[in-house]
Design a protein around this motif. Structure first.
Motif, mmCIF file in Angstrom:
data_model
loop_
_atom_site.group_PDB
_atom_site.id
_atom_site.type_symbol
_atom_site.label_atom_id
_atom_site.label_comp_id
_atom_site.label_asym_id
_atom_site.label_seq_id
_atom_site.Cartn_x
_atom_site.Cartn_y
_atom_site.Cartn_z
ATOM 1 N N ARG A 1 0.840 -1.213 0.000
ATOM 2 C CA ARG A 1 0.000 0.000 0.000
ATOM 3 C C ARG A 1 0.871 1.258 0.000
ATOM 4 N NH1 ARG A 1 -5.475 -0.479 1.513
ATOM 5 N NH2 ARG A 1 -6.077 -2.569 2.201
ATOM 6 N N LYS B 1 1.212 4.302 -2.662
ATOM 7 C CA LYS B 1 0.979 5.702 -2.297
ATOM 8 C C LYS B 1 2.139 6.586 -2.732
ATOM 9 C CE LYS B 1 -1.946 5.043 1.800
ATOM 10 N NZ LYS B 1 -1.992 5.189 3.279
ATOM 11 N N MET C 1 -6.791 -6.609 -2.034
ATOM 12 C CA MET C 1 -5.830 -5.633 -2.546
ATOM 13 C C MET C 1 -6.052 -5.294 -4.021
ATOM 14 S SD MET C 1 -4.032 -4.987 0.108
ATOM 15 C CE MET C 1 -2.566 -4.154 -0.507
ATOM 16 N N VAL D 1 -6.375 -1.677 -4.800
ATOM 17 C CA VAL D 1 -5.335 -0.841 -4.195
ATOM 18 C C VAL D 1 -4.049 -0.840 -5.023
ATOM 19 C CG1 VAL D 1 -3.916 -0.474 -2.139
ATOM 20 C CG2 VAL D 1 -6.265 -1.314 -1.896
#
Length: 220
Positions: free
Chosen positions: A20, A24, A42, A45
């Motif tokens: 994650r 990001k 996930m 994501v």
């Protein structure tokens, strides 16, 4: 900044958190796990996710794993799968293989087979928390190597109004301030004349003993 391609094998608590954060930070991340439920969680994501057995060389090759800049093996509790996966990744030619170790012995084996970096999430977190408990002014602690540390220390009231020149850290302790985090922003590579204020955060690099000496001075 170049978008690095990462693959994270094992989407448990540690692997998914790491994946994650890499996403990001703007990088492409492929998530791999044998657990379909973990992969589904996930799927929205990460850049790509796949249900796959990382101990199968043909599967890894079919995923184009060799083309990734870095592959992190974050397999939870199966030491055998972790070791076999790491061996296959090195054999296939992945440039950088980082593997989570479940124990000191596991870490020694990973080092023996040529893994580029071995990480001990639980142990390393324990070390950081211990240092934070012992020194109230220590906000963060990262061991760069066996000898060198980078630490974040909060400036106490009694040091407010003094400059880095006044503190003379390099001469007195041998460590260096590489940044000062102030309310108005971060000063990178500060000068000797930069003024310190209470609650500023000093980012310091040095040997473990140098940092410890300065910590002791700060909390006096």
């Amino acid at each position: 900044m170049k978008r690095t391609q990462y693959a994270v094998i094992g989407l448990g608590r540690f692997g998914s958190s790491l994946a994650r954060e890499l996403t990001k930070l703007g990088h492409e991340v492929l998530g791999i796990d044998q657990d379909e439920e973990a992969v589904d969680e996930m799927s929205e994501v990460l850049t790509h996710v796949v249900v796959a057995d990382s101990t199968d060389e043909e599967v890894l090759r079919s995923l184009g794993i060799r083309n990734f800049d870095c592959v992190i093996v974050a397999i939870g509790s199966d030491i055998q799968s972790s070791i076999l996966t790491a061996i296959l990744l090195k054999d296939i030619g992945v440039p950088l293989v980082v593997t989570k170790a479940l124990s000191e012995l596991h870490g020694k084996v990973l080092n023996k087979i040529g893994v580029d970096r071995v990480i001990f999430p639980e142990r390393d977190m324990g070390i950081r928390v211990a240092h934070q408990l012992v020194s109230p002014n220590l906000l963060d602690f990262i061991e760069l190597s066996r000898d060198y540390t980078i630490a974040e220390l909060s400036v106490p009231k009694r040091m407010s109004g003094r400059t880095l020149k006044d503190l003379n850290l390099r001469v007195k302790y041998g460590c260096s301030v590489v940044a000062i985090n102030k309310k108005e922003g971060v000063i990178i590579a500060p000068t000797a004349n930069d003024l310190l204020e209470e609650r500023d955060i000093l980012v310091i690099i040095g040997t473990n003993s140098q940092i410890e000496s300065f910590e002791n001075e700060v909390v006096k």
